[in-house]
Design a protein around this motif. Structure first.
Motif, short mmCIF file in Angstrom:
data_model
loop_
_atom_site.label_atom_id
_atom_site.label_comp_id
_atom_site.label_asym_id
_atom_site.label_seq_id
_atom_site.Cartn_x
_atom_site.Cartn_y
_atom_site.Cartn_z
N ASP A 104 0.54 -8.05 -3.57
CA ASP A 104 -0.34 -7.33 -2.66
C ASP A 104 -0.13 -7.89 -1.25
O ASP A 104 0.39 -8.99 -1.08
N LYS A 121 -5.00 -8.41 4.53
CA LYS A 121 -5.97 -7.41 5.00
C LYS A 121 -6.18 -7.56 6.49
O LYS A 121 -6.51 -8.64 6.99
N GLY A 168 -11.57 -2.97 -4.31
CA GLY A 168 -10.17 -2.64 -4.09
C GLY A 168 -9.25 -3.16 -5.18
O GLY A 168 -8.03 -3.13 -5.04
N ASN A 203 -4.46 4.77 -0.60
CA ASN A 203 -5.57 3.81 -0.81
C ASN A 203 -6.90 4.46 -1.15
O ASN A 203 -7.92 4.19 -0.52
N ASN A 243 -10.07 4.58 -3.32
CA ASN A 243 -10.77 3.63 -4.20
C ASN A 243 -12.05 4.21 -4.79
O ASN A 243 -13.01 3.50 -5.08
N ARG A 257 -6.96 0.90 -7.03
CA ARG A 257 -6.90 1.96 -6.02
C ARG A 257 -5.69 2.82 -6.31
O ARG A 257 -4.79 2.42 -7.06
#
Length: 492
Positions: free
Chosen positions: A140, A143, A203, A228, A230, A206
């Motif tokens: 991942d 952010k 998250g 994205n 969710n 998603r």
């Protein structure tokens, strides 16, 4: 694989078919990240769960987390998919502030899991089988935070390097209902397996939604990807909007640009984000710091042997063992917590096969209904599975009637306690002594000669008398004993 037909959308030039493919990104349940020992805990202070590997410091090399690999294999097996005994990690190159390496370690041509399928239940008892193209492991990103300063963006790398499983469906989905059912089913399977907690608010699960439209049976149209998502409901809304947007553009003589879009839930619409990248844009190549993953058949077989009973298997067993309807069984197995609760209720019953249907009715109608009304999660239910099992057991033993059971449920919900002890202490036992009931029956018969005549002519009218006796006895009379006594008295 032939896709299940879906709901067509009417346009000014005729009917249109929607073609949908989904990429579900599921955070792997693991205490450590995919290539480092940093914590995966949610909610830590910004940049407090970042190792030198995650921060891409010079000379730092990735080391594979075997737990994440096992979780991916478990998930592949749960999706009825092919497990590839050899898979390769690749570098997917892109430059963005949330990726300190300047690339993402992912898998491209040789993923850990190959083709599989998921069967989903739709309205009206219909089903659809959705093909899985692949499942691969990847890191991942971090952010970006844009609301901390009017002039700068901040970046939190806590999530950077957390293991993701990207589950890519085939373009077999044909409407929003199927898409929502697919994500719901995949989420349920992951939660049963314990490979992802499925928490969409955080998250941890998603989806990217690829949508295109075409005339029925025509060639595939140009697709747009909505990033994205969710929320399962928002996925449905985004598909509905995007399909109609594309149809309007084409019918007005325009062309669809292949692009990445975002969904605005406040306006209920998608908007352009950037042009869609293709695989060649990322310049994939095998990661030189990671050897290929190689498994033996025995390794995969060992993991398979440890899988839990999955939703479809559990549903089939509930139907076979307890004569439940497919709908009721489906409600019970939708979440592992619900299925476990039901089986714990059954655990305290003397005759599980006989009482299973009664238990299901109480779990679904009384318990779930009350939990929904009060917005309480099943894990926080004031009535435990053991307590509900006690109530159902008392019904099955003929100790209490259905009416008394509802009163007892309310007491346990409000005050707690052992249902059997409450029944004894409060004198709530059902009356089965015919002599105690007979006087009430005789009085009701004598007072209602017109109803007696109706019952003798139409025996189904006997239910009125049973109701009156139950009312007079405060619900304590045994309904079957009352019914038998009335038939004897009235000569039916």
């Amino acid at each position: 694989m032939t896709a299940t037909s879906g709901k067509l959308i009417k346009g000014s030039t005729g009917d249109w078919e929607v073609v949908i493919g989904l990429e579900v990104h599921a955070q792997v349940t693991s205490n450590a990240k995919l290539f480092s020992g940093a914590s995966t805990a949610f909610g830590g202070e910004p940049n407090s769960h970042v190792s030198l590997v995650d921060a891409a410091m010079p000379g730092m090399l990735p080391v594979i987390n075997e737990q994440c690999v096992k979780q991916a294999v478990r998930t592949g097996l749960g999706l009825n998919a092919q497990i590839n005994l050899r898979s390769v990690f690749d570098r997917k190159n892109y430059f963005y502030a949330d990726s300190p390496q300047g690339y993402q370690i992912s898998q491209y041509k040789s993923p850990i899991v190959g083709e599989g399928e998921v069967t989903v239940e739709l309205e009206g008892g219909r089903t659809a089988t959705i093909g899985i193209e692949r499942l691969h492991l990847e890191q991942d990103a971090g952010k970006l935070l844009h609301d901390q300063s009017p002039t700068m963006s901040f970046v939190d790398f806590n999530r950077c390097g957390v293991a993701l499983m990207e589950i890519v469906s085939k373009p077999d989905i044909r409407d929003a209902e199927q898409a929502k059912a697919y994500v719901t089913k995949v989420r349920s399977i992951l939660r049963y397996l314990g490979t992802c907690d499925g928490d969409m608010e955080k998250g941890n699960l998603r989806a990217d939604v690829n949508v295109s439209v075409r005339k029925v049976g025509g060639p595939l149209g140009t697709r747009c990807e909505i990033k994205n998502m969710n929320s399962i409901n928002f996925i449905g809304q985004a598909i509905e909007y995007e399909a109609r947007r594309q149809i309007e553009i084409i019918e007005e003589g325009g062309a669809i640009d292949q692009e990445t879009r975002l969904f605005d839930p406040n306006k209920g619409e998608t908007r352009s984000m950037r042009s869609k990248e293709e695989a060649h844009d990322y310049r994939y190549f095998p990661d030189p710091d990671l050897l290929p993953l190689e498994f033996t058949d025995a390794y995969v077989a060992e993991i398979k042997a440890g899988l839990p009973e999955l939703p479809d298997q559990k549903k089939a067993r509930f139907i076979a063992e307890f004569s439940l309807s497919p709908y009721d069984a489906g409600v019970l197995v939708a979440e592992r917590e619900s299925a476990d609760f039901f089986e714990t209720v059954l655990g305290g019953l003397s005759n599980k096969a006989r009482d299973g249907k009664v238990a299901a009715n109480w779990v679904i109608n009384e318990l779930f209904g009350r939990l929904n009304k009060e917005s309480v999660a099943i894990g926080a239910s004031p009535v435990s599975a053991a307590q509900l099992g006690g109530i159902v057991g008392l019904i099955g033993e003929g100790k209490i009637s259905g009416k008394i059971a509802k009163d007892l449920f309310e007491i346990v919900w409000q005050e707690g306690g052992d249902p059997r002890a409450i029944v004894e202490a409060r004198g709530m036992k059902q009356v089965t002594d015919l002599s105690a009931i007979e006087k009430v029956v005789d009085e009701i018969i004598a007072a209602n000669p017109d109803k007696v005549a109706q019952a003798r002519e139409k025996p189904q009218a006997l239910g009125w008398f049973v109701g009156q006796v139950m009312k007079s006895s405060g619900g304590k009379a045994n309904p079957q004993a009352v019914n038998d006594l009335l038939k004897s008295k009235l000569g039916i």
